[in-house]
Scaffold this active site. Structure first.
Site, mmCIF file in Angstrom:
data_model
loop_
_atom_site.group_PDB
_atom_site.id
_atom_site.type_symbol
_atom_site.label_atom_id
_atom_site.label_comp_id
_atom_site.label_asym_id
_atom_site.label_seq_id
_atom_site.Cartn_x
_atom_site.Cartn_y
_atom_site.Cartn_z
ATOM 1 N N THR A 1 28.226 66.491 62.492
ATOM 2 C CA THR A 1 29.454 65.859 62.957
ATOM 3 C C THR A 1 30.669 66.696 62.574
ATOM 4 O O THR A 1 30.803 67.115 61.421
ATOM 5 C CB THR A 1 29.588 64.447 62.357
ATOM 6 O OG1 THR A 1 28.458 63.669 62.742
ATOM 7 C CG2 THR A 1 30.863 63.769 62.830
ATOM 8 N N ALA B 1 40.663 78.321 57.334
ATOM 9 C CA ALA B 1 41.887 77.515 57.407
ATOM 10 C C ALA B 1 42.715 77.614 56.144
ATOM 11 O O ALA B 1 43.946 77.717 56.199
ATOM 12 C CB ALA B 1 41.532 76.054 57.686
ATOM 13 N N CYS C 1 36.051 83.594 44.088
ATOM 14 C CA CYS C 1 34.630 83.233 44.095
ATOM 15 C C CYS C 1 33.826 84.060 43.105
ATOM 16 O O CYS C 1 32.690 83.723 42.793
ATOM 17 C CB CYS C 1 34.058 83.408 45.491
ATOM 18 S SG CYS C 1 34.174 85.087 46.061
#
Length: 386
Positions: A235, A199, A331
């Site tokens: 969740t 995203a 990263c």
């Protein structure tokens, strides 16, 4: 005010995405698995977002597994496939390219240590692997081939369709990391068994990714639970997923109507690239001779004698001038090792360490590009004077 040209590391949250997320950040608390009204509303919102993300790559909503990041999605794809294949056949070989994302290469090294036979394909000076090299190493014992859709450091578009065809011709599975490509160039999931999305590379929120799993492709979850059709327990991150959906919908609209094919972004990228080369004699583009993402340029800097310039010093000076760029994958920043992508392309360690990545977004402007170019003559004078 910072001129932000590090969009391959992450992008700013689009205003439309923020607005879509707000009701789920500050509205009634609701777990999508709960049977009451608020829970059902959250479940519907997740379902709508899943459909928006799927539409961006031509998938069905049920084919997507929502994850916490692109790295998790890639690990889930590769490990989920291989764990299944270990139990059903004798495949013991996997293939990737030398310029994959650092987290992907770390996974392949771990698999090598576990006993898998791993082939890392080299790339040429343009950053492209050879499909003939791939065809020469893939056999009936090959379980999976993984090749990113677009390189995060150079923007080079990889030959994923050809690689997929070779893998499938030998009965192997094909995974592609499309985190940098999706939302910037057309991406069709039809060539892949597994496809990774993120995203925050398309003006969505951090902390949410997605994995496309072709119907019928072998897959075992890394985290067990009833969520995501029992393919990823835990969740669901409702605000993040809703934001991802809004970002995917916005990216599709931008590519279809706002800037088809990324032509405006590519125009600004080319303007920046040409301006740097004109103002910095001896500078060269890494991977600039082949098709790239429209937003990315990776440039190697040299002094008046052709010697590599310390790009870290140049980056620091640009930062002080309010211009944010990078030396490569975020990263892998913080270490002293040169870019594995650039050294795989044949650059020396010094040449790789003399390179900076400039990555634009749909919010980049001509005024920003001109401001960056305006800083270069003085920086050039300071860094190459000897």
């Amino acid at each position: 005010m910072t001129i932000y040209l590090d969009n391959n590391a992450t992008t700013a949250l689009a205003p439309e995405v923020r607005e879509a997320m707000l009701p789920h950040l500050f509205g009634p608390a609701a777990n999508p698995s709960s049977p009451h009204g608020p829970g059902m509303a959250a479940r519907l919102a997740v379902g709508e977002a899943r459909a928006q993300i799927a539409a961006l790559i031509g998938a069905k909503p049920a084919d997507l597994v929502m994850t916490g990041s692109a790295a998790e999605a890639t690990h889930a794809a590769i490990l989920g496939a291989l764990r299944t294949l270990e139990e059903t056949d004798h495949s013991s070989h996997i293939v990737a390219t030398a310029v994959e994302h650092p987290s992907t290469l770390a996974l392949f090294e771990d698999l090598r240590q576990q006993g898998w036979r791993v082939t890392i394909l080299p790339v040429n000076a343009d950053g492209l692997p050879s499909l003939s090299d791939l065809a020469a190493v893939v056999t009936e014992r090959t379980a999976l081939v993984s090749m990113m859709w677009a390189n995060n450091e150079t923007g080079v578009l990889m030959p994923v369709a050809g690689a997929s065809a070779i893998a499938h011709a030998h009965g192997a599975l094909f995974h592609t990391d499309a985190a940098q490509a999706a939302g910037r160039v057309p991406v069709d999931c039809g060539i892949a068994d597994y496809l990774t999305l993120s995203a925050h590379k398309m003006h969505g929120p951090k902390g949410v990714g997605a994995l496309y799993v072709r119907k019928g492709a072998p897959f075992r979850p890394l985290v067990h639970g009833h969520q995501e059709r029992r393919r990823r327990g835990g969740t669901e991150n409702v605000p993040g997923i809703v934001g991802f959906g809004a970002a995917a919908s916005l990216a599709a609209l931008w590519m279809d109507e706002g800037d088809p094919g990324g032509e405006l972004v590519a125009f600004l990228r080319d303007r920046l690239e040409a301006g740097i080369l004109a103002r910095w004699p001896g500078a060269q583009v890494n991977g600039g001779r082949v098709a790239r993402l429209p937003n990315t340029t990776n440039i190697r800097f040299a002094d008046g004698r052709g010697r590599p310039v310390d790009a870290e010093e140049l980056l620091t000076r640009l930062d002080r001038a309010g211009i944010a760029v990078s030396m490569g994958a975020a990263c892998s920043s913080g270490g002293n090792e040169p870019s594995h992508v650039l050294t795989a392309m044949g650059l020396s360690g010094a040449e790789a360490s003399a390179s900076l990545r400039f990555s634009l977004s749909r919010y980049s402007t001509a005024a920003e590009i001109d401001a960056v170019l305006g800083e270069l003559p003085a920086l050039h004078a300071r860094l190459v004077a000897a």
